[in-house]
Scaffold this motif. Structure first.
Motif, PDB file in Angstrom:
ATOM      1  N   LEU A   1      -5.374 -21.032  10.777  1.00 43.87           N
ATOM      2  CA  LEU A   1      -5.997 -22.077   9.959  1.00 43.87           C
ATOM      3  C   LEU A   1      -4.967 -22.813   9.106  1.00 43.87           C
ATOM      4  CD1 LEU A   1      -9.170 -20.147   8.718  1.00 43.87           C
ATOM      5  CD2 LEU A   1      -9.122 -22.013  10.375  1.00 43.87           C
ATOM      6  N   ALA A   2      -3.934 -22.105   8.646  1.00 44.05           N
ATOM      7  CA  ALA A   2      -2.934 -22.711   7.766  1.00 44.05           C
ATOM      8  C   ALA A   2      -2.177 -23.837   8.446  1.00 44.05           C
ATOM      9  CB  ALA A   2      -1.960 -21.644   7.276  1.00 44.05           C
ATOM     10  N   ARG A   3      -2.121 -23.818   9.767  1.00 46.66           N
ATOM     11  CA  ARG A   3      -1.421 -24.893  10.479  1.00 46.66           C
ATOM     12  C   ARG A   3      -2.137 -26.225  10.319  1.00 46.66           C
ATOM     13  NH1 ARG A   3      -1.492 -20.991  14.990  1.00 46.66           N
ATOM     14  NH2 ARG A   3       0.299 -19.635  14.741  1.00 46.66           N
ATOM     15  N   ARG A   4      -3.408 -26.175   9.891  1.00 47.83           N
ATOM     16  CA  ARG A   4      -4.175 -27.404   9.675  1.00 47.83           C
ATOM     17  C   ARG A   4      -4.149 -27.820   8.212  1.00 47.83           C
ATOM     18  NH1 ARG A   4      -9.534 -25.131  12.175  1.00 47.83           N
ATOM     19  NH2 ARG A   4     -10.451 -27.033  11.302  1.00 47.83           N
ATOM     20  N   THR A   5      -3.279 -27.215   7.427  1.00 48.31           N
ATOM     21  CA  THR A   5      -3.136 -27.531   6.009  1.00 48.31           C
ATOM     22  C   THR A   5      -1.703 -27.965   5.733  1.00 48.31           C
ATOM     23  OG1 THR A   5      -2.416 -25.351   5.219  1.00 48.31           O
ATOM     24  CG2 THR A   5      -4.794 -25.674   5.562  1.00 48.31           C
ATOM     25  N   TRP A   6      -1.432 -28.275   4.471  1.00 47.00           N
ATOM     26  CA  TRP A   6      -0.076 -28.630   4.038  1.00 47.00           C
ATOM     27  C   TRP A   6       0.844 -27.419   3.911  1.00 47.00           C
ATOM     28  CZ3 TRP A   6       1.757 -32.774   0.313  1.00 47.00           C
ATOM     29  CH2 TRP A   6       1.168 -34.004   0.590  1.00 47.00           C
ATOM     30  N   ASN A   7       0.324 -26.209   4.018  1.00 48.07           N
ATOM     31  CA  ASN A   7       1.119 -25.036   3.650  1.00 48.07           C
ATOM     32  C   ASN A   7       2.492 -24.964   4.303  1.00 48.07           C
ATOM     33  OD1 ASN A   7      -0.906 -24.270   1.950  1.00 48.07           O
ATOM     34  ND2 ASN A   7      -1.061 -22.184   2.718  1.00 48.07           N
ATOM     35  N   PRO A   8       2.614 -25.189   5.626  1.00 50.94           N
ATOM     36  CA  PRO A   8       3.955 -25.089   6.210  1.00 50.94           C
ATOM     37  C   PRO A   8       4.952 -26.049   5.564  1.00 50.94           C
ATOM     38  CG  PRO A   8       2.281 -25.033   7.919  1.00 50.94           C
ATOM     39  CD  PRO A   8       1.578 -25.395   6.647  1.00 50.94           C
ATOM     40  N   ARG A   9       4.506 -27.270   5.262  1.00 50.77           N
ATOM     41  CA  ARG A   9       5.405 -28.251   4.647  1.00 50.77           C
ATOM     42  C   ARG A   9       5.771 -27.856   3.223  1.00 50.77           C
ATOM     43  NH1 ARG A   9       3.820 -34.408   5.261  1.00 50.77           N
ATOM     44  NH2 ARG A   9       4.402 -33.853   7.374  1.00 50.77           N
ATOM     45  N   LEU A  10       4.834 -27.216   2.526  1.00 49.71           N
ATOM     46  CA  LEU A  10       5.095 -26.798   1.148  1.00 49.71           C
ATOM     47  C   LEU A  10       5.929 -25.527   1.072  1.00 49.71           C
ATOM     48  CD1 LEU A  10       1.588 -27.428  -0.450  1.00 49.71           C
ATOM     49  CD2 LEU A  10       3.621 -28.843  -0.690  1.00 49.71           C
ATOM     50  N   GLY A  11       6.222 -24.941   2.240  1.00 45.58           N
ATOM     51  CA  GLY A  11       7.007 -23.716   2.237  1.00 45.58           C
ATOM     52  C   GLY A  11       6.172 -22.479   1.992  1.00 45.58           C
ATOM     53  N   ILE A  12       4.862 -22.565   2.259  1.00 44.96           N
ATOM     54  CA  ILE A  12       3.994 -21.387   2.199  1.00 44.96           C
ATOM     55  C   ILE A  12       3.794 -20.924   3.628  1.00 44.96           C
ATOM     56  CG2 ILE A  12       1.708 -20.515   1.572  1.00 44.96           C
ATOM     57  CD1 ILE A  12       1.654 -22.736  -0.588  1.00 44.96           C
ATOM     58  N   LEU A  13       4.423 -19.817   3.976  1.00 39.96           N
ATOM     59  CA  LEU A  13       4.490 -19.386   5.369  1.00 39.96           C
ATOM     60  C   LEU A  13       3.667 -18.130   5.592  1.00 39.96           C
ATOM     61  CD1 LEU A  13       8.288 -19.993   6.094  1.00 39.96           C
ATOM     62  CD2 LEU A  13       6.370 -21.588   6.299  1.00 39.96           C
ATOM     63  N   GLY A  14       3.089 -18.039   6.779  1.00 38.67           N
ATOM     64  CA  GLY A  14       2.374 -16.837   7.180  1.00 38.67           C
ATOM     65  C   GLY A  14       0.881 -16.890   6.982  1.00 38.67           C
ATOM     66  N   GLY A  15       0.379 -17.969   6.391  1.00 42.10           N
ATOM     67  CA  GLY A  15      -1.063 -18.037   6.215  1.00 42.10           C
ATOM     68  C   GLY A  15      -1.487 -19.026   5.155  1.00 42.10           C
ATOM     69  N   LEU A  16      -2.725 -18.861   4.710  1.00 42.42           N
ATOM     70  CA  LEU A  16      -3.354 -19.769   3.758  1.00 42.42           C
ATOM     71  C   LEU A  16      -2.996 -19.438   2.320  1.00 42.42           C
ATOM     72  CD1 LEU A  16      -6.853 -19.670   5.440  1.00 42.42           C
ATOM     73  CD2 LEU A  16      -5.491 -21.754   5.197  1.00 42.42           C
ATOM     74  N   SER A  17      -3.346 -20.348   1.424  1.00 37.77           N
ATOM     75  CA  SER A  17      -3.308 -20.093  -0.010  1.00 37.77           C
ATOM     76  C   SER A  17      -4.707 -19.717  -0.477  1.00 37.77           C
ATOM     77  CB  SER A  17      -2.853 -21.332  -0.777  1.00 37.77           C
ATOM     78  OG  SER A  17      -1.578 -21.740  -0.365  1.00 37.77           O
TER      79      SER A  17
END
Length: 361
Positions: A159-175
């Motif tokens: 699910l995190a791949r459909r959010t900003w997380n990878p770009r923000l440097g939050i890796l491995g999942g959701l916030s």
């Protein structure tokens, strides 16, 4: 249990932070008493006390786990229907609540977020909710409140791949998110929060130049034009106002605004929300720009009755009049007005659907 969003007829829902709080409360209660409260009630700001049915529960030797299914109400939330779980174990005496990222919850890898690098991506307010509820359970059942809370989200990494997380440097999942625990339908608060965090990350990385883009095509053009790294790109979408107001308080040296002529024509007219349902292209305004730039009466009339902003652009291109530049200039004027003198240099790129730059300011 969801609530009605005031005045909309739409159902509000609950954030991942509220769900994680409920799961933690149930798990810690079971750890101390051997019994899971079901449903489990939590206390949220604004005198809200929702109850959550448990979807999973497991009691082990020295550990308890519980999970609830997130109901985002009528909001098109990427985590709607996700299973949010918490596993609680006893911690070192005096340690308080220690947070861990379980399966599907990300880890912070870049500075600029409200959490230190290496921390699980459980935001400050959900942490506060969880700490308060752990303390209440401890007081009620004779616990110490020293626990390790591991939060998980089923399929969270996907699910995190459909959010900003990878770009923000939050890796491995959701916030794990939420400031009030409530999801207001179509408030777009998560998107706007991501814009702000994107600016924070870019500033922490030392970038002097960021680009706010309405979509993937304009992002590609910004990269090709300026060679910007991915984490200097802001997925602005329709929320021009969110970008500009946050940069007014947290400036960078240079901002590029990039987008299609339709959305930027709305920005040029002073609209800060560029969504098609909340602002419209004014062909009267476009015609006025063409008239003021010396367009013929026939061209002015053609633009006034154009089907789309792109249609107006093509008419002006055929007549040799730079409508794209006029729109870019108007959009830049709006942006500078919102920035109110903040030390941010602004340039604008207007593109067509093929990603060709058709206007600059």
């Amino acid at each position: 249990m969801t609530t009605a969003a005031e005045g909309t007829g739409l159902r509000s829902g609950w954030t991942t932070g509220a769900c994680a709080t409920a799961a933690t409360t149930a798990a810690y209660t079971a750890l101390l008493t051997g019994e899971f409260p079901d449903p489990v009630t939590v206390d949220l700001p604004h005198d809200r006390h929702p109850s959550f049915a448990l979807a999973t529960e497991r009691l082990e030797d020295g550990a308890a786990s519980a999970g609830v299914v997130k109901d985002a109400g009528d909001d098109p939330d990427v985590t709607h229907g996700a299973l949010v779980s918490a596993r609680v174990t006893h911690g070192v005496p005096g340690s308080g609540v220690t947070f861990r990222a379980g399966q599907g919850v990300g880890t912070v890898t870049k500075p600029g977020l409200p959490l230190d690098v290496g921390e699980p991506a459980i935001n400050p307010m959900p942490r506060q909710f969880i700490r308060e509820h752990v303390a209440a359970v401890a007081a009620r059942h004779g616990g110490t409140g020293d626990v390790v809370v591991e939060v998980s989200v089923e399929h969270g990494e996907e699910l995190a791949r459909r959010t900003w997380n990878p770009r923000l440097g939050i890796l491995g999942g959701l916030s794990i998110l939420g400031t009030t625990g409530v999801v207001v339908p179509y408030s777009c608060s998560a998107w706007i929060d991501s814009i702000r965090r994107g600016i924070d990350v870019a500033r922490a990385a030392g970038y002097a130049h960021v680009a706010a883009c309405t979509g993937s095509t304009s992002e590609r053009v910004a990269v090709e034009t300026y060679g910007l790294p991915e984490d200097a790109l802001l997925d602005m979408g329709d929320f021009a106002g969110a970008v500009l107001k946050y940069l007014r308080r947290h400036p960078v040296d240079r901002l590029t605004v990039a987008g299609g002529i339709g959305k930027l024509a709305k920005l040029a007219d002073g609209h800060l929300d560029l969504h098609s349902g909340r602002s419209q292209v004014s062909f009267e305004s476009l015609a006025g720009r063409v008239r003021d730039a010396g367009g013929t009466p026939e061209l002015v009339a053609g633009v006034r009755t154009a089907n789309t902003a792109l249609d107006a652009l093509r008419q002006c291109e055929a007549a040799g009049l730079p409508l794209g530049d006029l729109v870019a200039t108007g959009a830049r004027t709006t942006a500078l007005g919102v920035l109110r003198g903040a030390p941010v240099a602004v340039d604008v790129l207007v593109i067509d659907r093929a990603g060709v730059v058709v206007g600059r300011a």
